[in-house]
Design a protein around this motif. Structure first.
Motif, PDB file in Angstrom:
ATOM      1  N   LEU A 157     127.257  18.251   4.906  1.00 38.56           N
ATOM      2  CA  LEU A 157     126.102  17.842   4.013  1.00 38.56           C
ATOM      3  C   LEU A 157     125.615  16.983   4.810  1.00 38.56           C
ATOM      4  CD1 LEU A 157     127.333  19.071   0.686  1.00 38.56           C
ATOM      5  CD2 LEU A 157     125.466  19.599   2.207  1.00 38.56           C
ATOM      6  N   TRP A 158     126.082  15.553   4.402  1.00 36.05           N
ATOM      7  CA  TRP A 158     126.673  14.111   4.940  1.00 36.05           C
ATOM      8  C   TRP A 158     125.580  13.755   6.397  1.00 36.05           C
ATOM      9  CZ3 TRP A 158     124.865  10.617   2.288  1.00 36.05           C
ATOM     10  CH2 TRP A 158     125.802  11.031   0.804  1.00 36.05           C
ATOM     11  N   LEU A 159     125.819  14.777   7.300  1.00 35.34           N
ATOM     12  CA  LEU A 159     125.289  15.104   8.812  1.00 35.34           C
ATOM     13  C   LEU A 159     124.480  15.487   8.392  1.00 35.34           C
ATOM     14  CD1 LEU A 159     128.371  15.337  10.570  1.00 35.34           C
ATOM     15  CD2 LEU A 159     127.253  13.153  10.763  1.00 35.34           C
ATOM     16  N   GLY A 160     124.461  16.628   7.893  1.00 38.29           N
ATOM     17  CA  GLY A 160     122.660  17.348   7.766  1.00 38.29           C
ATOM     18  C   GLY A 160     121.778  17.018   7.110  1.00 38.29           C
ATOM     19  N   VAL A 161     121.864  15.786   6.634  1.00 37.32           N
ATOM     20  CA  VAL A 161     120.786  15.167   5.778  1.00 37.32           C
ATOM     21  C   VAL A 161     119.561  14.058   6.237  1.00 37.32           C
ATOM     22  CG1 VAL A 161     120.294  12.908   4.424  1.00 37.32           C
ATOM     23  CG2 VAL A 161     122.236  14.599   3.422  1.00 37.32           C
ATOM     24  N   PRO A 162     120.925  13.473   7.694  1.00 39.12           N
ATOM     25  CA  PRO A 162     119.682  13.210   8.717  1.00 39.12           C
ATOM     26  C   PRO A 162     118.988  13.562   9.170  1.00 39.12           C
ATOM     27  CG  PRO A 162     121.762  12.443   9.410  1.00 39.12           C
ATOM     28  CD  PRO A 162     121.808  13.026   7.511  1.00 39.12           C
ATOM     29  N   ALA A 167     132.169  23.577  13.541  1.00 39.39           N
ATOM     30  CA  ALA A 167     132.007  24.558  12.485  1.00 39.39           C
ATOM     31  C   ALA A 167     130.867  23.526  11.454  1.00 39.39           C
ATOM     32  CB  ALA A 167     132.797  24.970  11.541  1.00 39.39           C
ATOM     33  N   ILE A 168     131.372  22.226  11.439  1.00 37.66           N
ATOM     34  CA  ILE A 168     130.828  20.963  10.828  1.00 37.66           C
ATOM     35  C   ILE A 168     129.043  21.063  11.043  1.00 37.66           C
ATOM     36  CG2 ILE A 168     130.792  18.434  10.454  1.00 37.66           C
ATOM     37  CD1 ILE A 168     133.334  18.685   9.809  1.00 37.66           C
ATOM     38  N   LEU A 169     129.146  20.663  12.679  1.00 32.54           N
ATOM     39  CA  LEU A 169     128.087  20.490  13.567  1.00 32.54           C
ATOM     40  C   LEU A 169     127.092  22.039  13.339  1.00 32.54           C
ATOM     41  CD1 LEU A 169     129.257  18.524  16.572  1.00 32.54           C
ATOM     42  CD2 LEU A 169     128.181  18.221  14.531  1.00 32.54           C
ATOM     43  N   TYR A 170     127.465  23.362  13.528  1.00 32.79           N
ATOM     44  CA  TYR A 170     127.124  24.363  12.969  1.00 32.79           C
ATOM     45  C   TYR A 170     125.921  23.947  12.247  1.00 32.79           C
ATOM     46  CZ  TYR A 170     126.008  29.319  12.995  1.00 32.79           C
ATOM     47  OH  TYR A 170     125.709  30.640  12.889  1.00 32.79           O
ATOM     48  N   ASN A 171     126.693  24.283  10.549  1.00 26.09           N
ATOM     49  CA  ASN A 171     126.553  23.431   9.684  1.00 26.09           C
ATOM     50  C   ASN A 171     125.656  22.847   9.391  1.00 26.09           C
ATOM     51  OD1 ASN A 171     127.761  24.912   6.991  1.00 26.09           O
ATOM     52  ND2 ASN A 171     129.375  24.979   8.743  1.00 26.09           N
ATOM     53  N   ALA A 172     125.443  21.118   9.546  1.00 25.75           N
ATOM     54  CA  ALA A 172     124.770  20.503   9.889  1.00 25.75           C
ATOM     55  C   ALA A 172     123.632  20.654  10.182  1.00 25.75           C
ATOM     56  CB  ALA A 172     125.218  18.855  10.239  1.00 25.75           C
ATOM     57  N   VAL A 173     123.357  21.073  11.073  1.00 23.15           N
ATOM     58  CA  VAL A 173     122.516  21.285  12.163  1.00 23.15           C
ATOM     59  C   VAL A 173     121.775  22.769  11.148  1.00 23.15           C
ATOM     60  CG1 VAL A 173     121.594  21.856  14.259  1.00 23.15           C
ATOM     61  CG2 VAL A 173     122.647  19.917  14.168  1.00 23.15           C
ATOM     62  N   LEU A 174     122.196  24.087  12.054  1.00 17.13           N
ATOM     63  CA  LEU A 174     121.059  25.066  11.235  1.00 17.13           C
ATOM     64  C   LEU A 174     121.809  25.422   9.878  1.00 17.13           C
ATOM     65  CD1 LEU A 174     123.180  27.023  14.629  1.00 17.13           C
ATOM     66  CD2 LEU A 174     121.162  26.145  14.589  1.00 17.13           C
ATOM     67  N   ILE A 175     122.840  25.542   9.554  1.00 15.86           N
ATOM     68  CA  ILE A 175     122.346  25.755   7.819  1.00 15.86           C
ATOM     69  C   ILE A 175     122.309  24.868   7.009  1.00 15.86           C
ATOM     70  CG2 ILE A 175     123.761  26.311   6.040  1.00 15.86           C
ATOM     71  CD1 ILE A 175     124.311  28.295   7.583  1.00 15.86           C
ATOM     72  N   PHE A 176     122.028  23.497   7.240  1.00 17.40           N
ATOM     73  CA  PHE A 176     121.396  22.455   6.327  1.00 17.40           C
ATOM     74  C   PHE A 176     120.224  22.206   7.196  1.00 17.40           C
ATOM     75  CE2 PHE A 176     126.019  21.466   4.704  1.00 17.40           C
ATOM     76  CZ  PHE A 176     125.408  22.831   3.597  1.00 17.40           C
ATOM     77  N   GLY A 177     119.716  22.106   8.244  1.00 20.87           N
ATOM     78  CA  GLY A 177     118.477  21.836   8.332  1.00 20.87           C
ATOM     79  C   GLY A 177     117.769  22.778   9.466  1.00 20.87           C
TER      80      GLY A 177
END
Length: 298
Positions: free
Chosen positions: A43-48, A217-227
């Motif tokens: 989530l925190w990486l998806g915010v920016p 997995a964290i980056l996948y979620n940050a960019v594709l899921i939350f972005g």
């Protein structure tokens, strides 16, 4: 039932693929990493990422003060409970079956709509709900015995689905006078705070540096899921009746089941194949235009 516009299809197709494949991705990511910490970092990486999208599109971040109460309630029902409960359940269930339990949401949504809001479904709507329910039952066929020793995690997944269903009903009826991207940004930012607090409370003794699988997995979620996917979902949920938006994503658990079988070696049975047909019936029942119905604008 309401037919999807080309723009809604353009959101739905990649959303389905990204969310469906994310179930085994998350399962791999939390195999050796605490689940709430995984969710908080994503989530925190998806915010920016989402902030950059708002800035690029010159979308305002402002939410009028009088609407923050509604925003918090929408965040709780659409995000807080779902992300906390599902990531904890996923740690102890197979990725495919966790996806199936999570996507009992359309069934809960139909019931909530009928009980709380007096929504009357057409025969096609009830056909879609019934087909989805039967499909879920078939997919869980071989999991009931295994879940007998883990009823708490099964309950967590069902609670997450039920609360998300309520959130979808509320989101459709929301009068927030702000763009969907703005709502999405603040929901994700608020959820990041909540997941961080839960991680500090429950997992502090497990905190560690993510390994390569967890980082991927964290980056996948940050960019594709939350972005992308979360914003796409909220756009669909605000623009379609709840039953149409919820049943339109019923291919996601099917993708979760089959991608879990491919990547993680989770076993498939005939019931899994039969459920695919039922999910297609559910989707067609709510999205196929009625004979003679006019095409939507846009």
């Amino acid at each position: 039932m309401q037919k999807l516009t080309p723009r809604q299809w353009a959101l739905l197709v990649p959303l389905t693929l990204i969310w469906g494949l994310n179930w085994p991705v998350m399962k791999l990511g939390i195999a050796d990493f605490p689940p709430l910490s995984f969710r908080a970092m994503s989530l925190w990486l998806g915010v920016p990422v989402l902030a950059a999208i708002l800035l690029a599109g010159r979308v305002s971040f402002r939410v009028p003060r009088q609407h923050w109460g509604e925003l918090l309630w929408l965040s709780a029902t659409n995000m807080f409970v779902w992300h906390a409960c599902m990531i904890l359940a996923l740690k102890h269930l197979s990725s495919g079956r966790a996806a199936i339990l999570g996507y009992t949401m359309p069934i809960f949504s139909a019931l909530i709509g009928a009980l709380l809001y007096g929504t009357r479904l057409s025969a096609r709507g009830w056909l879609g709900v019934g087909a989805a329910a039967l499909g879920v039952g078939l997919l869980l066929w071989h999991e009931i015995a295994g879940m007998a020793g883990r009823p708490g995690y099964l309950a967590l997944a069902l609670v997450a689905a039920a609360v998300w269903a309520l959130g979808t009903q509320l989101l459709r009826r929301s009068q927030l006078p702000v763009p969907t991207l703005t709502v999405t940004f603040w929901m994700i930012a608020l959820t990041a705070v909540v997941m961080t607090l839960l991680s500090a409370l429950l997992e502090r003794d497990q905190w560690q540096v993510p390994d390569a699988a967890a980082w991927s997995a964290i980056l996948y979620n940050a960019v594709l899921i939350f972005g992308f996917a979360q914003a796409a979902w909220f756009a669909l949920a605000r623009g379609l009746p709840p039953i149409a938006s919820t049943l339109s994503v019923m291919l996601i658990p099917v993708l979760g089941v089959f991608s879990g079988a491919l990547w993680l070696g989770e076993v498939l049975h005939w019931q899994d194949w039969a459920s695919v047909l039922l999910m297609m019936v559910a989707i067609a029942a709510v999205l196929a235009p009625a004979r003679g119905a006019p095409a939507p604008a846009g």
